[in-house]
Design a protein around this motif. Sequence first.
Motif, short mmCIF file in Angstrom:
data_model
loop_
_atom_site.label_atom_id
_atom_site.label_comp_id
_atom_site.label_asym_id
_atom_site.label_seq_id
_atom_site.Cartn_x
_atom_site.Cartn_y
_atom_site.Cartn_z
N UNK A 82 0.88 -1.26 0.02
CA UNK A 82 -0.02 -0.09 -0.06
C UNK A 82 0.91 1.28 -0.14
N UNK A 83 0.32 2.35 -0.35
CA UNK A 83 1.03 3.71 -0.80
C UNK A 83 1.54 4.20 0.55
N UNK A 84 0.84 3.89 1.67
CA UNK A 84 1.22 4.81 2.89
C UNK A 84 2.39 4.04 3.61
N UNK A 85 2.22 2.82 3.54
CA UNK A 85 3.45 1.89 4.19
C UNK A 85 4.47 1.99 3.20
N UNK A 86 4.48 2.25 2.14
CA UNK A 86 5.73 2.52 1.16
C UNK A 86 6.26 3.69 1.33
N UNK B 266 6.40 5.69 4.10
CA UNK B 266 6.81 5.46 5.34
C UNK B 266 8.52 4.87 5.13
N UNK B 267 8.23 3.65 4.57
CA UNK B 267 9.70 2.89 4.37
C UNK B 267 10.60 3.70 3.42
N UNK B 268 10.15 4.39 2.32
CA UNK B 268 10.94 4.97 1.47
C UNK B 268 11.34 6.40 1.81
N UNK B 269 10.61 6.98 2.52
CA UNK B 269 11.13 8.32 3.08
C UNK B 269 11.86 8.35 4.34
N UNK B 270 11.85 7.14 5.14
CA UNK B 270 12.65 7.22 6.47
C UNK B 270 13.74 6.29 6.48
N UNK B 271 13.82 5.40 5.44
CA UNK B 271 15.06 4.40 5.36
C UNK B 271 15.29 3.61 6.28
#
Length: 270
Positions: free
Chosen positions: A159-163, A165-170
């Motif tokens: 889903x876009x929200x989890x994605x 989260x992971x992509x922006x925070x590393x």
Amino acid sequence: MFVEVERPAPGVAVVILNRPERLNAMAFDVMVPVRDQLVELGRDNDVRAIVLTGAGGAFSSGADQKSAGKPPHADGLPRPAYALRSMEVLEDVVATLRRLHQPVIAAVDGAAVGGGLCLALACDIRIASPTAYFRAAGINNGLTANELGLSYLLPRAVGTSHAADLMFTGRDVDADEALRMGLVSRVADPVVDEAVAIGERIAGFSQPGIEMTKRSLHAGIAAGSLESYMPVEGIGQLYLRMLTDNFEEAVQARAEGRDPVFRDDRDGGI
């Protein structure tokens, strides 16, 4: 050799990234033979499912920042063209995983970081060990988090929200969180044994049935609308219903209380 292939069960092949001293980083002398082995297995009609894993307690730590080696056929290229050829080699590994006729199961132990996360996402099924962890690492390296199809595959998996989260925070995602968000479908120990067991179950079904299911699954992910996609599913069902006796065999096997034995052709023609 930095890549090994095992055949632990009928119909199942296990491809092992085998450079544990570098956490199976994606050097060219690892990725080129991985791609070649996958292509070879894709042409082996006795292989019904493929497991992808890493040796030494890691799946893959992503780009090899110390000893990546050289991509093939890149001698004499200027730096921009060299970089493009390098990326093409890695992209081809991801594309090969997606193109294979057989379902591919990622058995993730330890790190699946950066490009390693992309390799796992390119597989059809992801199984994690209790010690597995996942990281979209590009942002940590001063780059974008977008690499090797990550920004396409990750939001479709979680889903876009989890994605985002992971992509922006590393940040790291452990196995339990990965299970909750749908990044993996189960957590198991030993993880390769679980993946092989899944492969054995897949190998027991109709071969064209599994292949058509994989094609339809990928087509559905990319489809523009439900209305345009449903005929793809319908044609696949009709194709196998008309050309095999497998449906009749499944019904009869259930009535007789036994496992079906699928034959992927029809007695007496269409």
